[in-house]
Design a protein around this motif. Structure first.
Motif, mmCIF file in Angstrom:
data_model
loop_
_atom_site.group_PDB
_atom_site.id
_atom_site.type_symbol
_atom_site.label_atom_id
_atom_site.label_comp_id
_atom_site.label_asym_id
_atom_site.label_seq_id
_atom_site.Cartn_x
_atom_site.Cartn_y
_atom_site.Cartn_z
ATOM 1 N N PRO A 114 0.792 -1.131 0.042
ATOM 2 C CA PRO A 114 -0.075 -0.170 -0.152
ATOM 3 C C PRO A 114 0.740 1.142 -0.002
ATOM 4 O O PRO A 114 0.201 2.257 -0.606
ATOM 5 C CB PRO A 114 -0.914 -0.091 1.336
ATOM 6 N N ARG A 115 1.890 1.163 0.652
ATOM 7 C CA ARG A 115 2.583 2.473 0.766
ATOM 8 C C ARG A 115 3.420 2.819 -0.795
ATOM 9 O O ARG A 115 3.470 3.918 -1.183
ATOM 10 C CB ARG A 115 3.837 2.259 1.719
ATOM 11 N N GLU A 116 3.912 1.659 -1.287
ATOM 12 C CA GLU A 116 4.346 1.959 -2.747
ATOM 13 C C GLU A 116 3.298 2.334 -3.663
ATOM 14 O O GLU A 116 3.318 3.140 -4.736
ATOM 15 C CB GLU A 116 4.975 0.607 -3.216
ATOM 16 N N ALA A 117 1.996 1.717 -3.310
ATOM 17 C CA ALA A 117 0.798 1.883 -4.468
ATOM 18 C C ALA A 117 0.397 3.464 -4.228
ATOM 19 O O ALA A 117 0.097 4.002 -5.112
ATOM 20 C CB ALA A 117 -0.344 1.077 -3.954
ATOM 21 N N LEU A 118 0.597 3.799 -2.833
ATOM 22 C CA LEU A 118 0.143 5.322 -2.728
ATOM 23 C C LEU A 118 0.819 6.306 -3.659
ATOM 24 O O LEU A 118 0.486 7.063 -4.337
ATOM 25 C CB LEU A 118 0.361 5.725 -1.481
ATOM 26 N N GLU A 119 2.184 6.027 -3.622
ATOM 27 C CA GLU A 119 3.061 6.940 -4.601
ATOM 28 C C GLU A 119 2.783 6.952 -6.010
ATOM 29 O O GLU A 119 2.761 7.829 -6.644
ATOM 30 C CB GLU A 119 4.712 6.614 -4.283
ATOM 31 N N GLN A 120 2.410 5.437 -6.311
ATOM 32 C CA GLN A 120 2.043 5.280 -7.666
ATOM 33 C C GLN A 120 0.744 5.862 -8.172
ATOM 34 O O GLN A 120 0.713 6.473 -9.372
ATOM 35 C CB GLN A 120 2.186 3.557 -7.907
ATOM 36 N N ILE A 121 0.015 5.702 -7.239
ATOM 37 C CA ILE A 121 -1.460 6.447 -7.625
ATOM 38 C C ILE A 121 -1.216 8.087 -7.570
ATOM 39 O O ILE A 121 -2.099 8.470 -8.384
ATOM 40 C CB ILE A 121 -2.275 5.831 -6.646
ATOM 41 N N ILE A 122 -0.519 8.501 -6.873
ATOM 42 C CA ILE A 122 -0.013 10.056 -7.076
ATOM 43 C C ILE A 122 0.295 10.345 -8.478
ATOM 44 O O ILE A 122 0.211 11.241 -9.072
ATOM 45 C CB ILE A 122 0.706 10.272 -5.883
ATOM 46 N N GLY A 123 1.461 9.493 -8.749
ATOM 47 C CA GLY A 123 2.005 9.668 -9.932
ATOM 48 C C GLY A 123 1.154 9.556 -11.196
ATOM 49 O O GLY A 123 1.569 9.941 -12.487
#
Length: 247
Positions: free
Chosen positions: A136-145
């Motif tokens: 989820p923490r990596e996914a958060l950054e990907q979704i922001i991107g």
């Protein structure tokens, strides 16, 4: 420092025109317009989306999802969803709600970004497909991107109150770059505690309840059939109480 009531945003998931009308009457700030909430929500019909947009002066975000089940879609399914998302843009909706995963549990950033680009300047919420992702923490950054403005999440638990510790972590990691919106199991009796424990200011709920049918006639074979004598709806007073609980 305690939150100020008018800083909060309440999003209500509705399933048709009548439930949307009642949610708006109760004071919903934003509508996630769906069909088939029992399957997690699928895209409503063109006619329902169009009529709700014409009748209600509130933010409307239709969910873009062709079926229930997982969030791994074929190319043809994605093409259908892309067309539905563009329809929502043409109907002057305020945004859409999507969620795409790869088979390995990672966010499908390419498809997410394609929707964001195709509906711009509409907003895009990444829904609870997030709760099925691997990291989820990596996914958060990907979704922001990818350009999304909001993530709907229960903190990778069945309900948001259970997932509150992770939701708080995600909200802190987001640091204002994207909105973290708790949803699932958010009710009048727990929303204030959830706001206090997570620091979030936007909340999602369906507030569904069973409404008695107004039909005067029913054939004998269906006299006790649940679908014939009641249906899922929303009470405006329940929405108002939900908002007031944050005051």
């Amino acid at each position: 420092m305690p939150h100020i009531y008018n800083e909060f945003t309440i999003e209500i998931a509705t399933t048709d025109f009548e439930s949307t009308k009642n949610a708006v009457a109760g004071g919903a700030d934003r509508i996630e317009l769906c069909a088939n909430l029992g399957e997690g929500g699928t895209t409503q019909s063109y006619g329902v989306i169009k009529t709700c947009r014409e009748k209600f002066d509130v933010s409307i975000y239709p969910i873009i999802r062709v079926r229930g089940g997982d969030f791994l879609y074929t190319d043809e399914e994605f093409d259908c969803m892309l067309a539905d998302a563009i329809n929502c843009k043409n109907l002057d909706c305020d945004g859409v709600v999507v969620g795409f995963l790869k088979a390995n549990g990672e966010i499908d950033t390419e498809r997410t970004a394609r929707i964001v680009e195709s509906v711009y300047p509409l907003g895009v919420t990444f829904h609870r497909a997030f709760d099925r992702c691997k990291d989820p923490r990596e996914a958060l950054e990907q979704i922001i991107g990818a350009g999304c403005e909001r993530i709907l999440t229960s903190g990778q638990q069945l309900t948001a109150p259970e997932g509150a510790p992770l939701i708080r972590e995600l909200n802190e990691q987001a640091a204002g770059r994207i909105i973290i919106m708790p949803g699932s199991g958010v009710r009048t009796n727990n929303i204030k505690a959830l706001a206090d424990s997570t620091g979030c200011t936007q909340f999602h709920s369906s507030l569904r309840e069973m409404v008695a049918s107004k039909m005067k006639f029913n054939t004998p074979a269906f006299a006790n059939d649940g679908e014939s004598i009641r249906y899922s709806g929303i009470d405006p007073a329940a929405v108002a109480a939900f908002k007031k609980a944050l005051a």
